[in-house]
Enzyme design. Structure first.
Site, PDB file in Angstrom:
ATOM      1  N   THR A 108      -3.792 -10.137  -1.190  1.00  0.00           N
ATOM      2  CA  THR A 108      -3.227  -9.955   0.150  1.00  0.00           C
ATOM      3  C   THR A 108      -3.304 -11.239   0.968  1.00  0.00           C
ATOM      4  O   THR A 108      -4.165 -12.094   0.712  1.00  0.00           O
ATOM      5  CB  THR A 108      -4.028  -8.839   0.870  1.00  0.00           C
ATOM      6  OG1 THR A 108      -3.685  -8.839   2.241  1.00  0.00           O
ATOM      7  CG2 THR A 108      -5.537  -9.069   0.778  1.00  0.00           C
ATOM      8  N   ASP A 109      -2.444 -11.338   1.978  1.00  0.00           N
ATOM      9  CA  ASP A 109      -2.515 -12.499   2.884  1.00  0.00           C
ATOM     10  C   ASP A 109      -3.744 -12.423   3.794  1.00  0.00           C
ATOM     11  O   ASP A 109      -4.110 -13.415   4.418  1.00  0.00           O
ATOM     12  CB  ASP A 109      -1.228 -12.623   3.720  1.00  0.00           C
ATOM     13  CG  ASP A 109      -0.934 -11.417   4.606  1.00  0.00           C
ATOM     14  OD1 ASP A 109      -1.710 -10.438   4.579  1.00  0.00           O
ATOM     15  OD2 ASP A 109       0.079 -11.455   5.325  1.00  0.00           O
ATOM     16  N   GLU A 110      -4.388 -11.240   3.858  1.00  0.00           N
ATOM     17  CA  GLU A 110      -5.525 -11.098   4.784  1.00  0.00           C
ATOM     18  C   GLU A 110      -6.704 -11.982   4.397  1.00  0.00           C
ATOM     19  O   GLU A 110      -7.571 -12.243   5.217  1.00  0.00           O
ATOM     20  CB  GLU A 110      -5.978  -9.637   4.867  1.00  0.00           C
ATOM     21  CG  GLU A 110      -4.875  -8.741   5.354  1.00  0.00           C
ATOM     22  CD  GLU A 110      -5.350  -7.431   5.967  1.00  0.00           C
ATOM     23  OE1 GLU A 110      -6.558  -7.262   6.182  1.00  0.00           O
ATOM     24  OE2 GLU A 110      -4.485  -6.587   6.230  1.00  0.00           O
ATOM     25  N   LYS A 152     -11.371  -8.393  -1.040  1.00  0.00           N
ATOM     26  CA  LYS A 152     -10.224  -8.915  -1.787  1.00  0.00           C
ATOM     27  C   LYS A 152     -10.418 -10.411  -2.074  1.00  0.00           C
ATOM     28  O   LYS A 152     -10.109 -10.890  -3.163  1.00  0.00           O
ATOM     29  CB  LYS A 152      -8.918  -8.692  -1.013  1.00  0.00           C
ATOM     30  CG  LYS A 152      -8.472  -7.251  -0.902  1.00  0.00           C
ATOM     31  CD  LYS A 152      -8.115  -6.603  -2.234  1.00  0.00           C
ATOM     32  CE  LYS A 152      -6.872  -7.173  -2.872  1.00  0.00           C
ATOM     33  NZ  LYS A 152      -6.493  -6.407  -4.096  1.00  0.00           N
ATOM     34  N   TYR A 167     -12.562  -5.292   4.173  1.00  0.00           N
ATOM     35  CA  TYR A 167     -11.482  -5.208   3.179  1.00  0.00           C
ATOM     36  C   TYR A 167     -11.094  -6.604   2.687  1.00  0.00           C
ATOM     37  O   TYR A 167     -11.083  -6.877   1.480  1.00  0.00           O
ATOM     38  CB  TYR A 167     -10.256  -4.502   3.775  1.00  0.00           C
ATOM     39  CG  TYR A 167      -8.984  -4.727   2.987  1.00  0.00           C
ATOM     40  CD1 TYR A 167      -8.822  -4.180   1.711  1.00  0.00           C
ATOM     41  CD2 TYR A 167      -7.939  -5.506   3.502  1.00  0.00           C
ATOM     42  CE1 TYR A 167      -7.657  -4.397   0.978  1.00  0.00           C
ATOM     43  CE2 TYR A 167      -6.771  -5.727   2.786  1.00  0.00           C
ATOM     44  CZ  TYR A 167      -6.635  -5.172   1.518  1.00  0.00           C
ATOM     45  OH  TYR A 167      -5.486  -5.393   0.791  1.00  0.00           O
TER      46      TYR A 167
HETATM   47  P1  NAD Z   1      -2.896   2.138  -2.022  1.00  0.00           P
HETATM   48  O1  NAD Z   1      -4.132   2.344  -1.235  1.00  0.00           O
HETATM   49  O2  NAD Z   1      -1.619   2.778  -1.598  1.00  0.00           O
HETATM   50  O3  NAD Z   1      -3.158   2.611  -3.533  1.00  0.00           O
HETATM   51  C1  NAD Z   1      -4.289   2.188  -4.243  1.00  0.00           C
HETATM   52  C2  NAD Z   1      -4.298   2.912  -5.582  1.00  0.00           C
HETATM   53  O4  NAD Z   1      -5.481   2.488  -6.286  1.00  0.00           O
HETATM   54  C3  NAD Z   1      -4.351   4.430  -5.470  1.00  0.00           C
HETATM   55  O5  NAD Z   1      -3.411   5.001  -6.356  1.00  0.00           O
HETATM   56  C4  NAD Z   1      -5.783   4.778  -5.867  1.00  0.00           C
HETATM   57  O6  NAD Z   1      -5.888   6.061  -6.484  1.00  0.00           O
HETATM   58  C5  NAD Z   1      -6.115   3.656  -6.845  1.00  0.00           C
HETATM   59  N1  NAD Z   1      -7.556   3.366  -6.923  1.00  0.00           N
HETATM   60  C6  NAD Z   1      -8.410   3.181  -5.884  1.00  0.00           C
HETATM   61  N2  NAD Z   1      -9.666   2.981  -6.356  1.00  0.00           N
HETATM   62  C7  NAD Z   1      -9.577   3.025  -7.718  1.00  0.00           C
HETATM   63  C8  NAD Z   1     -10.538   2.877  -8.760  1.00  0.00           C
HETATM   64  N3  NAD Z   1     -11.834   2.648  -8.496  1.00  0.00           N
HETATM   65  N4  NAD Z   1     -10.099   2.967 -10.044  1.00  0.00           N
HETATM   66  C9  NAD Z   1      -8.784   3.210 -10.327  1.00  0.00           C
HETATM   67  N5  NAD Z   1      -7.847   3.383  -9.371  1.00  0.00           N
HETATM   68  C10 NAD Z   1      -8.239   3.289  -8.082  1.00  0.00           C
HETATM   69  O7  NAD Z   1      -2.726   0.571  -2.188  1.00  0.00           O
HETATM   70  P2  NAD Z   1      -1.419  -0.326  -2.048  1.00  0.00           P
HETATM   71  O8  NAD Z   1      -1.127  -0.475  -0.607  1.00  0.00           O
HETATM   72  O9  NAD Z   1      -0.403   0.149  -3.013  1.00  0.00           O
HETATM   73  O10 NAD Z   1      -2.014  -1.716  -2.535  1.00  0.00           O
HETATM   74  C11 NAD Z   1      -2.070  -2.048  -3.909  1.00  0.00           C
HETATM   75  C12 NAD Z   1      -2.640  -3.435  -4.041  1.00  0.00           C
HETATM   76  O11 NAD Z   1      -1.849  -4.369  -3.327  1.00  0.00           O
HETATM   77  C13 NAD Z   1      -4.071  -3.595  -3.497  1.00  0.00           C
HETATM   78  O12 NAD Z   1      -4.773  -4.433  -4.355  1.00  0.00           O
HETATM   79  C14 NAD Z   1      -3.862  -4.233  -2.135  1.00  0.00           C
HETATM   80  O13 NAD Z   1      -4.990  -4.999  -1.770  1.00  0.00           O
HETATM   81  C15 NAD Z   1      -2.655  -5.104  -2.400  1.00  0.00           C
HETATM   82  N6  NAD Z   1      -1.810  -5.382  -1.230  1.00  0.00           N
HETATM   83  C16 NAD Z   1      -1.360  -4.365  -0.423  1.00  0.00           C
HETATM   84  C17 NAD Z   1      -0.510  -4.651   0.640  1.00  0.00           C
HETATM   85  C18 NAD Z   1       0.033  -3.564   1.545  1.00  0.00           C
HETATM   86  O14 NAD Z   1       0.625  -3.875   2.588  1.00  0.00           O
HETATM   87  N7  NAD Z   1      -0.098  -2.292   1.210  1.00  0.00           N
HETATM   88  C19 NAD Z   1      -0.124  -5.969   0.877  1.00  0.00           C
HETATM   89  C20 NAD Z   1      -0.603  -6.977   0.038  1.00  0.00           C
HETATM   90  C21 NAD Z   1      -1.432  -6.663  -1.022  1.00  0.00           C
HETATM   91  O1  DAU Z   2      -1.335  -8.065   5.248  1.00  0.00           O
HETATM   92  C1  DAU Z   2      -1.431  -7.292   4.104  1.00  0.00           C
HETATM   93  C2  DAU Z   2      -2.283  -6.083   4.378  1.00  0.00           C
HETATM   94  O2  DAU Z   2      -1.507  -5.239   5.218  1.00  0.00           O
HETATM   95  C3  DAU Z   2      -2.716  -5.342   3.124  1.00  0.00           C
HETATM   96  O3  DAU Z   2      -3.546  -6.167   2.360  1.00  0.00           O
HETATM   97  C4  DAU Z   2      -3.462  -4.063   3.493  1.00  0.00           C
HETATM   98  O4  DAU Z   2      -3.773  -3.338   2.315  1.00  0.00           O
HETATM   99  C5  DAU Z   2      -2.573  -3.225   4.377  1.00  0.00           C
HETATM  100  O5  DAU Z   2      -3.280  -2.079   4.796  1.00  0.00           O
HETATM  101  C6  DAU Z   2      -2.112  -4.026   5.599  1.00  0.00           C
HETATM  102  O6  DAU Z   2      -3.205  -4.277   6.522  1.00  0.00           O
HETATM  103  P1  DAU Z   2      -3.035  -4.154   8.114  1.00  0.00           P
HETATM  104  O7  DAU Z   2      -4.356  -3.910   8.704  1.00  0.00           O
HETATM  105  O8  DAU Z   2      -2.225  -5.269   8.660  1.00  0.00           O
HETATM  106  O9  DAU Z   2      -2.101  -2.820   8.153  1.00  0.00           O
HETATM  107  P2  DAU Z   2      -2.140  -1.522   9.094  1.00  0.00           P
HETATM  108  O10 DAU Z   2      -0.886  -0.755   8.790  1.00  0.00           O
HETATM  109  O11 DAU Z   2      -3.431  -0.799   9.020  1.00  0.00           O
HETATM  110  O12 DAU Z   2      -1.997  -2.139  10.550  1.00  0.00           O
HETATM  111  C7  DAU Z   2      -0.879  -2.924  10.923  1.00  0.00           C
HETATM  112  C8  DAU Z   2      -1.066  -3.339  12.376  1.00  0.00           C
HETATM  113  O13 DAU Z   2      -0.953  -2.175  13.202  1.00  0.00           O
HETATM  114  C9  DAU Z   2      -2.436  -3.926  12.676  1.00  0.00           C
HETATM  115  O14 DAU Z   2      -2.297  -4.938  13.657  1.00  0.00           O
HETATM  116  C10 DAU Z   2      -3.221  -2.757  13.244  1.00  0.00           C
HETATM  117  C11 DAU Z   2      -2.147  -1.944  13.964  1.00  0.00           C
HETATM  118  N1  DAU Z   2      -2.361  -0.477  14.020  1.00  0.00           N
HETATM  119  C12 DAU Z   2      -2.612   0.175  12.861  1.00  0.00           C
HETATM  120  C13 DAU Z   2      -2.823   1.546  12.853  1.00  0.00           C
HETATM  121  C14 DAU Z   2      -3.131   2.268  11.566  1.00  0.00           C
HETATM  122  C15 DAU Z   2      -2.264   0.203  15.239  1.00  0.00           C
HETATM  123  O15 DAU Z   2      -2.001  -0.408  16.297  1.00  0.00           O
HETATM  124  N2  DAU Z   2      -2.472   1.559  15.230  1.00  0.00           N
HETATM  125  C16 DAU Z   2      -2.767   2.257  14.103  1.00  0.00           C
HETATM  126  O16 DAU Z   2      -2.977   3.489  14.183  1.00  0.00           O
END
Ligand code: NAD
Ligand code: DAU
Length: 348
Positions: free
Chosen positions: A127-129, A156, A152
């Site tokens: 992730t970019d975080e 990562k 988190y």
């Molecule tokens: P998500 O939370 O939607 O899904 C995660 C999946 O991992 C689920 O299906 C869960 O059952 C499985 N999982 C969790 N713990 C596990 C374990 N111990 N063993 C096996 N499976 C397990 O996640 P996502 O948003 O699809 O993200 C997937 C990946 O991409 C992550 O590594 C996340 O850090 C990365 N990522 C997410 C975002 C985003 O915006 N969602 C952005 C950049 C990177």
């Molecule tokens: O940048 C990549 C990341 O983006 C991924 O690695 C993470 O897995 C993914 O969860 C996401 O993280 P964020 O914290 O940026 O996403 P989230 O949707 O939780 O929040 C987006 C923005 O919105 C953040 O500034 C917090 C704000 N927010 C979020 C929620 C859930 C609110 O204002 N209200 C809310 O209820």
């Protein structure tokens, strides 16, 4: 093997790979935590090249058996605990899955790919975080120093370091990519966009954290899946690639756009959903701004997002309005407790 395959990103990666590469055998490994949902891949579960295995990456013995039985050649690793707010409540869950789970996978790959590493790939999705928080200007590049600020992102960042350490120390063939915020169909309604879509449908308050001026760079999940496909097939071992949408939005502007689109689609009066916006107590340690410079994959592979934000958001809303049963299913039971614990007593 693709891990974490029932979450939002992975379900789209699996669908793309199963359909596009009929000659690959794809093992989908997932523990089915609260974020994993077998309904996300119902449409491909009958395909001959697709096999679901329920299992936890914390279970090293199980991983060993899978690698041996299935002769795993490559890993695309996405399984993770992924929600920042949950990491603030329960950091250790993130240490276990994101760090120890990743090291378990690395150890198993190292063991089975020992003498023949050139033909394999461990592709770690991050992730970019991990880069921390930007000021008003500038972008994260592949060489930006890590500066994680939430449990988190710290977990990562640690997993990324382990992947690179295994590449340097044991010559494990590895690639890492770091992506910005994803959105799209099948997104569990704990993250901003799906949670707000759900609340708008239900006419519930829209809890905007702090001043609402936090900025994220949004990418349609199918575009992230296509970037993963590109990097998996063309990326260079040992390299890092940033993936993003060049699509920055302040949260409050995004929420207002979402409200306007949903008012249109739901046949509500203009401005009706905006009335639901409620400013609430901020997320502790809230990163102010993320923005990815994704020029490396554009220049090297010609990859760029295929849809505009307005198109992607519109498709996403349509998906939620067409899949009310899915939404109902994932927002009952434990979700209600989560929502209560996260959002009650959050008034400013
Ligand atoms: P998500 O939370 O939607 O899904 C995660 C999946 O991992 C689920 O299906 C869960 O059952 C499985 N999982 C969790 N713990 C596990 C374990 N111990 N063993 C096996 N499976 C397990 O996640 P996502 O948003 O699809 O993200 C997937 C990946 O991409 C992550 O590594 C996340 O850090 C990365 N990522 C997410 C975002 C985003 O915006 N969602 C952005 C950049 C990177
Ligand atoms: O940048 C990549 C990341 O983006 C991924 O690695 C993470 O897995 C993914 O969860 C996401 O993280 P964020 O914290 O940026 O996403 P989230 O949707 O939780 O929040 C987006 C923005 O919105 C953040 O500034 C917090 C704000 N927010 C979020 C929620 C859930 C609110 O204002 N209200 C809310 O209820």
């Amino acid at each position: 093997m693709i891990t974490g395959s029932e979450g939002i990103i992975v379900s789209h990666v699996i669908r793309l790979f199963v359909i596009k590469y009929p000659n690959y055998t794809i093992i989908n490994l997932d523990a089915l935590t609260y974020a994993g949902n077998l309904e996300n891949l119902k449409d491909v579960e009958q395909q001959k090249n697709y096999h679901f295995v329920k299992g936890n990456i914390l279970d090293a013995i199980f991983l060993d058996q899978i690698f041996q039985q299935q002769q795993i050649t490559d890993v695309i690793h996405l399984a993770a605990e992924s929600h920042v707010d949950r990491s603030i409540l329960s950091p250790l869950d993130f240490v276990y899955t994101n760090i120890i789970g990743t090291v378990n996978l690395l150890n198993t790959a190292k063991k089975y790919w020992g003498g023949n590493k050139g033909q394999h790939l461990f592709y770690h999705i991050s992730t970019d975080e991990v880069f921390g928080s930007l000021g008003d200007t500038g972008f994260f590049t592949e060489t930006t120093a890590y500066d994680p600020r939430s449990p988190y992102s710290a977990s990562k960042a640690s997993s990324d370091h382990f992947v690179r350490a295994y590449h340097e120390t044991y010559h494990l063939p590895a690639i890492v990519s770091n992506c910005s915020n994803n959105y799209g169909p099948n997104h569990f309604p704990e993250k901003l966009i799906p949670l707000f879509i759900h609340n708008i449908i239900e006419k519930k308050p829209l809890p905007v954290y702090g001043d609402g001026l936090y900025t994220r760079d949004w990418l349609y999940v199918k575009d992230h899946a296509s970037a993963i496909d590109t990097i998996f097939h063309h990326g260079k071992v040992g390299e890092t690639y940033n993936i993003g949408g060049f699509n920055e939005w302040k949260n409050i502007d995004l929420v207002k756009l979402l409200c306007a689109l949903m008012d249109q689609k739901l046949g509500r009066t203009k401005g009706e959903s905006e009335q639901l916006i409620t400013y609430v107590k901020d997320r502790p340690g809230h990163d102010r701004r993320y923005a990815i410079d994704a020029s490396k994959i554009k220049e090297q592979f010609g990859w760029e997002p295929s849809v505009t934000f307005e198109e992607g958001l519109s498709e996403t809303i349509d998906w939620y309005l067409d899949n009310t049963e899915w939404l109902k299913h994932v927002t009952t039971g434990a979700y209600q407790q989560y929502y209560e614990s996260m959002y009650s007593n959050r008034d400013i």
